[in-house]
Design an enzyme around this catalytic site. Structure first.
Site, PDB file in Angstrom:
ATOM      1  N   THR A  27      70.583  -5.919  81.091  1.00 35.39           N
ATOM      2  CA  THR A  27      70.448  -6.635  79.665  1.00 35.39           C
ATOM      3  C   THR A  27      71.026  -8.280  79.831  1.00 35.39           C
ATOM      4  O   THR A  27      70.424  -8.821  79.048  1.00 35.39           O
ATOM      5  CB  THR A  27      71.294  -5.958  78.708  1.00 35.39           C
ATOM      6  OG1 THR A  27      70.752  -4.547  78.517  1.00 35.39           O
ATOM      7  CG2 THR A  27      71.346  -6.459  77.194  1.00 35.39           C
ATOM      8  N   SER A  72      68.627  -1.397  85.024  1.00 39.42           N
ATOM      9  CA  SER A  72      69.267  -0.405  86.008  1.00 39.42           C
ATOM     10  C   SER A  72      69.085   0.864  85.965  1.00 39.42           C
ATOM     11  O   SER A  72      69.445   1.782  86.674  1.00 39.42           O
ATOM     12  CB  SER A  72      70.915  -0.663  85.845  1.00 39.42           C
ATOM     13  OG  SER A  72      71.399  -0.345  84.873  1.00 39.42           O
ATOM     14  N   SER A  73      68.355   1.413  84.870  1.00 43.38           N
ATOM     15  CA  SER A  73      67.946   2.567  84.802  1.00 43.38           C
ATOM     16  C   SER A  73      66.929   3.003  86.060  1.00 43.38           C
ATOM     17  O   SER A  73      66.569   4.281  86.331  1.00 43.38           O
ATOM     18  CB  SER A  73      67.290   3.037  83.483  1.00 43.38           C
ATOM     19  OG  SER A  73      68.186   2.815  82.463  1.00 43.38           O
ATOM     20  N   THR A 103      74.441  -2.205  82.811  1.00 42.49           N
ATOM     21  CA  THR A 103      75.390  -1.299  82.262  1.00 42.49           C
ATOM     22  C   THR A 103      75.209   0.156  82.789  1.00 42.49           C
ATOM     23  O   THR A 103      76.191   0.927  82.944  1.00 42.49           O
ATOM     24  CB  THR A 103      76.179  -1.638  81.047  1.00 42.49           C
ATOM     25  OG1 THR A 103      75.004  -1.174  80.106  1.00 42.49           O
ATOM     26  CG2 THR A 103      76.569  -2.999  80.712  1.00 42.49           C
TER      27      THR A 103
HETATM   28  N1  ASP Z   1      69.363  -0.796  80.341  1.00 41.78           N
HETATM   29  C1  ASP Z   1      70.004  -1.670  80.549  1.00 41.78           C
HETATM   30  C2  ASP Z   1      70.423  -1.636  81.951  1.00 41.78           C
HETATM   31  O1  ASP Z   1      71.184  -0.799  82.331  1.00 41.78           O
HETATM   32  C3  ASP Z   1      71.559  -1.752  79.887  1.00 41.78           C
HETATM   33  C4  ASP Z   1      72.366  -2.878  80.256  1.00 41.78           C
HETATM   34  O2  ASP Z   1      72.219  -3.630  80.902  1.00 41.78           O
HETATM   35  O3  ASP Z   1      73.215  -2.948  79.409  1.00 41.78           O
HETATM   36  O4  ASP Z   1      69.859  -2.233  82.853  1.00 41.78           O
END
Ligand code: ASP
Length: 354
Positions: A27, A72-73, A103
């Site tokens: 994000t 990151s998923s 995250t």
């Molecule tokens: N979906 C995002 C990721 O993990 C969430 C984030 O970065 O907070 O890439």
């Protein structure tokens, strides 16, 4: 083929330190896809546009983007190998490293890197944001600026942080103890079974007694990691039919069990038989608890005890994120079952209590 080189974004005559920011996505750097109304990863070469005052830190900063920036998923273990390769390549050129990461799976990556880089003697600080840096209320700015300071700080010429950590929302946590606990607010991470390593306010207050000390040996970069593992979360009503495809799968070499309370599991004969057969085939079974605090205690209840008698390895107070990456790392680097079992039972780099 030409090798990608870091982009120098700040350079001083007498800097306090030199930090390499490795950008993996998340994000932090995302932009809005207007037609789909979703957030997508974005190239961050214009990072400095969002941090016009960064030069005030007097830290040399360079930016390196991994080959494919991701949400990151979509993370897979080859990204961990890529990160280890990049850090090895630039290890002597920088005082510290920051990894900007989504995250969602940051705790998995921080855990994996903590195992893959042995005798780490410099800070590797993961950070990210809950709101993209381009948004006015974003937490990206505070997170990155303090992470940069932490990654550059020294005490008597030595880095203060000699480990993989996560810096987020004013706290520094041990990477392999951290968990993402919050998806809406800025306080995304906690380390339920270990004290925070530092807190930032007017000053940066390090908890020196809780930080890992200077490494005893030479730094080593391990690039073998396997994905032949599974996580099995127990629940009342779990059936043999559900578990057979995992426990009898020939390509699964290790299973992290998320058991109840202090490490308890059903004592149904079919369940214990599945465990026994898998262990006899050489599958390593590592027991963790669904409770985020406390530890698995092998002999507390009869329902837990039988599993250990069959050869299930207790993971004490390890997080599931650290347990799965530890298993992936050990299965990738050792063949001897006794060595793997002994390393699982004991602490390697601060991931579990002694
Ligand atoms: N979906 C995002 C990721 O993990 C969430 C984030 O970065 O907070 O890439």
């Amino acid at each position: 083929m030409e090798e990608n080189v870091p982009l120098s974004i700040l350079s001083f005559k007498n800097p306090l330190g030199k930090v390499l920011i490795i950008y993996t996505g998340g994000t932090f750097g995302m932009v809005k896809n207007q037609s789909a109304d979703t957030l997508e990863p974005y190239n961050l070469s214009s990072l400095l546009d969002y941090f016009p005052d960064l030069h005030q830190l007097n830290i040399n900063v360079a930016l390196f983007e991994i080959a494919n920036i991701i949400d990151s998923s979509n993370l897979s273990p080859n990204v961990w190998v890529e990160l280890v390769v990049v850090i090895e390549r630039f290890y002597s050129a920088y005082d510290g490293f920051i990894i900007i990461h989504g995250t969602d799976t940051m705790a998995y990556s921080a855990s994996a890197i903590s195992f893959m880089i042995e005798n780490l003697g410099k800070p590797i600080v993961f950070t990210g944001a809950q709101l993209p840096v381009s948004m006015i209320r974003s937490d990206a700015r505070d997170n990155l600026i303090s992470a940069l300071e932490i990654a550059a700080l020294k005490n008597n010429g030595n880095p203060i942080v000699n480990e993989v950590a996560i810096y987020f929302n004013n706290i520094l946590l041990r990477g392999n103890r951290a968990k993402k606990v919050e998806s809406s607010h800025f306080d995304a991470f906690e380390s339920p079974n270990y004290p925070m390593l530092a807190e930032t306010g007017i000053n940066i207050d390090f908890q020196y007694d809780d930080l890992l000390g200077r490494p005893k040996g030479e730094v080593q970069f391990h690039k073998q990691i396997v994905d032949q593992v599974a996580v099995v979360k127990l629940f009342p009503g779990i059936t043999e039919t559900y578990l057979i495809p995992i426990f009898e799968n020939k390509s699964i070499r290790g299973i992290v069990l998320e058991s109840f309370g202090s490490g308890n599991a059903p004592s149904f004969p079919w369940f214990l038989q599945l465990i026994e057969n898998a262990i006899n085939r050489g599958v390593v079974i590592y027991n963790t608890s669904q409770c985020i605090k406390g530890m698995v205690s092998p002999n507390r209840y009869e329902t837990g005890k039988v599993m250990y008698e069959l050869g299930v390895i207790p993971g004490k107070d390890i997080t599931v994120e650290a347990a799965i990456t530890k298993l992936m790392f050990l299965l990738g680097n050792y063949d001897d079952h006794n060595i793997i079992a002994s390393k699982l039972r004991n602490d390697i780099c601060g991931e579990m209590s002694e």
